[in-house]
Design an enzyme around this catalytic site. Sequence first.
Site, mmCIF file in Angstrom:
data_model
loop_
_atom_site.group_PDB
_atom_site.id
_atom_site.type_symbol
_atom_site.label_atom_id
_atom_site.label_comp_id
_atom_site.label_asym_id
_atom_site.label_seq_id
_atom_site.Cartn_x
_atom_site.Cartn_y
_atom_site.Cartn_z
ATOM 1 N N HIS A 13 31.413 -5.738 -37.724
ATOM 2 C CA HIS A 13 30.533 -4.605 -38.049
ATOM 3 C C HIS A 13 31.081 -3.887 -39.287
ATOM 4 C CE1 HIS A 13 29.064 -4.608 -33.627
ATOM 5 N NE2 HIS A 13 28.237 -5.278 -34.402
ATOM 6 N N HIS B 193 37.005 -3.351 -33.211
ATOM 7 C CA HIS B 193 35.819 -2.574 -33.588
ATOM 8 C C HIS B 193 36.199 -1.100 -33.653
ATOM 9 C CE1 HIS B 193 32.404 -5.526 -32.783
ATOM 10 N NE2 HIS B 193 33.456 -6.194 -32.344
ATOM 11 N N GLU C 223 37.825 -1.065 -29.128
ATOM 12 C CA GLU C 223 37.208 -0.045 -29.989
ATOM 13 C C GLU C 223 38.278 0.975 -30.342
ATOM 14 O OE1 GLU C 223 33.902 0.076 -30.859
ATOM 15 O OE2 GLU C 223 32.887 -1.203 -29.386
ATOM 16 N N GLU D 82 32.808 -0.267 -39.605
ATOM 17 C CA GLU D 82 33.949 0.065 -38.755
ATOM 18 C C GLU D 82 35.256 -0.218 -39.489
ATOM 19 O OE1 GLU D 82 33.008 -2.075 -35.127
ATOM 20 O OE2 GLU D 82 31.065 -1.079 -34.985
HETATM 21 ZN ZN LIG Z 1 31.456 -2.729 -33.578
#
Ligand SMILES: [Zn+2]
Length: 421
Positions: free
Chosen positions: A178, A308, A383, A181
Amino acid sequence: MARFLIVFGIFGFIFQVHCSNQYDNYTLVRLHPTSTVELDLVRSFQDPSKEVSVLKESRGVNDTLDILVPPNKLKFVHDFANATGITLEVKNRNYGRTLESEYQRLPRRRVLRGFNLYGYNSFGDIQGYIEELANKYPSLVRLQDLGKSFEGRKMKLVKISSQPEANNPIIFVDAGIHSREWVAPAMAMYLINRLATDSDAMQIGGILDGVDWYILPVVNPDGYEYSRSSSNKRLWRKTRSKTSNSRCYGVDGNRNYGFKWAVSGVSSDPCHAETFAGSKAFSEPETRMVSSVMMDNRQRIKLYVSLHAYGQYLVYPWGYTGDYLPKQWKKLDSMAKGVSVAVQRAGGKPFKVMSAGKWYPAAGGSDDFAFGAAGIPYSYTMELTEGYEFTYPENLLSKVMPQFYEGFKEFGKRIKKEFGR
Ligand SMILES: [Zn+2]
Ligand SMILES: *[C@@H]1O[C@H](CO)[C@@H](O)[C@H](O)[C@H]1NC(C)=O
Ligand SMILES: *[C@@H]1O[C@H](CO)[C@@H](O)[C@H](O)[C@H]1NC(C)=O
Ligand SMILES: *[C@@H]1O[C@H](CO)[C@@H](O)[C@H](O)[C@H]1NC(C)=O
């Protein structure tokens, strides 16, 4: 006069105040579900006009849904909160200004400085740095060409091993599927740096003793560079592919993997800015390259971690459903909790540990593919960071990345203990 202003750096300030950003006057709103009933309502939140963008899904009770709301949609969102009784918190009344000021600080003009370990680097500087390490430590760091991204950027897998012939268990870490990020590639590069340069990494009991590390620091380099190219593009998430039958760009790489593809939590609309799953599973060259690394090394990879941002979570399969857990879920859960404790001991914040799909099912993720299709026994989405959405301040990286690194040491220890010979 104009010259005078530029010389004294005032130009940036004027630009910031007068030049409008795409997100000018957009409000960052957090919806805070405090019960399972409210959680279900928050999960059902939808803006039919698709102008509201979701920055972070809620992954449980007391975990916020963070959305970016254009001025004309603010009443709609307030009405939703009012009708459902869900607590609404306005976090930032002009998110455009936040993005703009971050962009002004972006070190893209520090070309001469090159790679900055505690910073957000260009893809070019990242490539330069891994090549430098491979040249400097040829017996420890090797690069494998994986192919090219949609726009033709060369993707290189970094393999760090002190005993490449020993058939050690492999830990495979990737980051940056992504685009927005940014903290994820930064952490992957920090990990590479510590593995390659720490004097005790190779010692008995060190992080390289009995475990090999494969790291792909930027899975989606096209999107990453796009998100760096202007403050208006800072929130780009997807790849940058384009098919002739749509006017829109990009696929959510983390919905594109070929395991239970598109069964939940995806959009089939190519213009959806967040979760378009692609025209078919593995439509993207970037996800195909990651899956090849997994499949080619499936006997030896024992742990896969995909980095992430944001919100401090460490989640495991299944992601595509919240209806049931893999039968090995207790092992997945306990390793994640051990890692969280290690990060906490180093002064960091604990991770929220749970199965990815429990509250927020989304199919086609790399963690499900690793676990379900490649048979990798431990698989996680990590994350990183909370409190700053995607614009995690660069000057805090030197504080948090060493804390996260202690978590990776714990991963290494546990993998060696269970799978080492
Ligand atoms: Zn992500
Ligand atoms: C943002 O709001 C300010 C103050 O109400 C207004 O002057 C400005 O034109 C708005 N910008 C945009 C892009 O709507
Ligand atoms: C959510 O937060 C409220 C208020 O702090 C607390 O009373 C409640 O126990 C929390 N619920 C969960 C599931 O964490
Ligand atoms: C919320 O609803 C109440 C009762 O229906 C109403 O009085 C109030 O004005 C509403 N507030 C907003 C912000 O819409």
